[in-house]
Motif scaffolding. Sequence first.
Motif, PDB file in Angstrom:
ATOM      1  N   CYS A 102     -14.438   2.332  -0.967  1.00 25.16           N
ATOM      2  CA  CYS A 102     -13.625   1.845  -2.083  1.00 25.16           C
ATOM      3  C   CYS A 102     -12.249   2.491  -2.141  1.00 25.16           C
ATOM      4  O   CYS A 102     -11.565   2.392  -3.161  1.00 25.16           O
ATOM      5  N   ARG A 103     -11.826   3.141  -1.068  1.00 26.35           N
ATOM      6  CA  ARG A 103     -10.465   3.674  -0.974  1.00 26.35           C
ATOM      7  C   ARG A 103      -9.865   3.264   0.364  1.00 26.35           C
ATOM      8  O   ARG A 103     -10.567   3.251   1.388  1.00 26.35           O
ATOM      9  N   PRO A 104      -8.586   2.931   0.396  1.00 29.97           N
ATOM     10  CA  PRO A 104      -7.964   2.567   1.668  1.00 29.97           C
ATOM     11  C   PRO A 104      -8.083   3.711   2.689  1.00 29.97           C
ATOM     12  O   PRO A 104      -8.004   4.901   2.341  1.00 29.97           O
ATOM     13  N   GLY A 105      -8.246   3.343   3.938  1.00 30.45           N
ATOM     14  CA  GLY A 105      -8.356   4.350   4.982  1.00 30.45           C
ATOM     15  C   GLY A 105      -7.144   5.248   5.075  1.00 30.45           C
ATOM     16  O   GLY A 105      -7.262   6.454   5.363  1.00 30.45           O
ATOM     17  N   ALA A 106      -5.953   4.704   4.820  1.00 32.77           N
ATOM     18  CA  ALA A 106      -4.736   5.514   4.892  1.00 32.77           C
ATOM     19  C   ALA A 106      -4.740   6.612   3.835  1.00 32.77           C
ATOM     20  O   ALA A 106      -4.298   7.737   4.090  1.00 32.77           O
ATOM     21  N   ASP A 107      -5.236   6.302   2.627  1.00 33.20           N
ATOM     22  CA  ASP A 107      -5.322   7.319   1.573  1.00 33.20           C
ATOM     23  C   ASP A 107      -6.294   8.421   1.966  1.00 33.20           C
ATOM     24  O   ASP A 107      -6.056   9.612   1.708  1.00 33.20           O
ATOM     25  N   GLN A 108      -7.406   8.024   2.578  1.00 31.95           N
ATOM     26  CA  GLN A 108      -8.401   9.004   2.985  1.00 31.95           C
ATOM     27  C   GLN A 108      -7.867   9.899   4.106  1.00 31.95           C
ATOM     28  O   GLN A 108      -8.155  11.104   4.144  1.00 31.95           O
ATOM     29  N   ALA A 109      -7.070   9.328   4.985  1.00 30.18           N
ATOM     30  CA  ALA A 109      -6.461  10.125   6.053  1.00 30.18           C
ATOM     31  C   ALA A 109      -5.539  11.190   5.468  1.00 30.18           C
ATOM     32  O   ALA A 109      -5.538  12.351   5.910  1.00 30.18           O
ATOM     33  N   LYS A 110      -4.750  10.825   4.455  1.00 35.64           N
ATOM     34  CA  LYS A 110      -3.851  11.783   3.824  1.00 35.64           C
ATOM     35  C   LYS A 110      -4.634  12.941   3.214  1.00 35.64           C
ATOM     36  O   LYS A 110      -4.222  14.109   3.298  1.00 35.64           O
ATOM     37  N   ASN A 111      -5.762  12.629   2.614  1.00 32.26           N
ATOM     38  CA  ASN A 111      -6.596  13.672   2.014  1.00 32.26           C
ATOM     39  C   ASN A 111      -7.098  14.641   3.083  1.00 32.26           C
ATOM     40  O   ASN A 111      -6.977  15.867   2.942  1.00 32.26           O
ATOM     41  N   PHE A 112      -7.628  14.114   4.161  1.00 36.34           N
ATOM     42  CA  PHE A 112      -8.175  14.956   5.235  1.00 36.34           C
ATOM     43  C   PHE A 112      -7.078  15.810   5.863  1.00 36.34           C
ATOM     44  O   PHE A 112      -7.243  17.025   6.057  1.00 36.34           O
TER      45      PHE A 112
END
Length: 245
Positions: A102-112
């Motif tokens: 439920c979150r865009p992959g790009a947002d998750q990449a920024k978090n990691f």
Amino acid sequence: MRKRIVFWSLAGVVVACAVAAGAYFWFRGFSPDRAEFPIRGIDVSHHQATIDWRRVAADDVAFAIIKATEGGTHVDTLFAANLREARAAGLAVGAYHFFTFCRPGADQAKNFIAVVPRGEPLLPPVVDIEFGGNCPQRPSPEQLNTELAAFLGPVETAFGKQAILYLTDEAADAYSATIIARRRWLRSLETRPSERDWIYWQYHNMGRVDGIEGDVDLNVLKGGRETLAELFAPPPNSSGTPQSH
């Protein structure tokens, strides 16, 4: 990295009871042949609480893959301490990200990328894809690959290594045949994995290791010390100087 099977020790033999389609079945637990798979590892998160990493390292554990992030904002509360202390104890260390639907992959990449340090030796980043504990909507294979590619692009560029994919249970059934091609971390608790193209094998989900109170996932590496050293080495273009993040 979710636990579904419960193990008991009966007369010195580990057995397990699991539920499949409403029926109970039993099988023997096992440990992979140490002559073939000499390199042992664990994966952990805050669920293991405080870990004595020096005792872990002394208990035949060579590598640890540590939960760093989940979704677009969540950070595992013990990631930084676990990474620092496991590295100090001499383990090859790596980080994994729980990929949410439920979150865009790009947002998750920024978090990691914001949480995991760069410029120092790390095992390849791992993406954990599973239904348990995930958002209720289930993307199509095409939708998942689109968002996964948006995650992998910046993460693999940042860390200079291709990621490893971990899929389990229903997620593997739904996506394994169509997902972006990457090396796999397979979960097989009762038998040797039937697939051949894997790098890690999670063979126990309720194991015991000195230095950890309670259960922990147990894994083996396909290969020996040279393979582990290659996975853990800095990327070829790394200067060895930690980058800001």
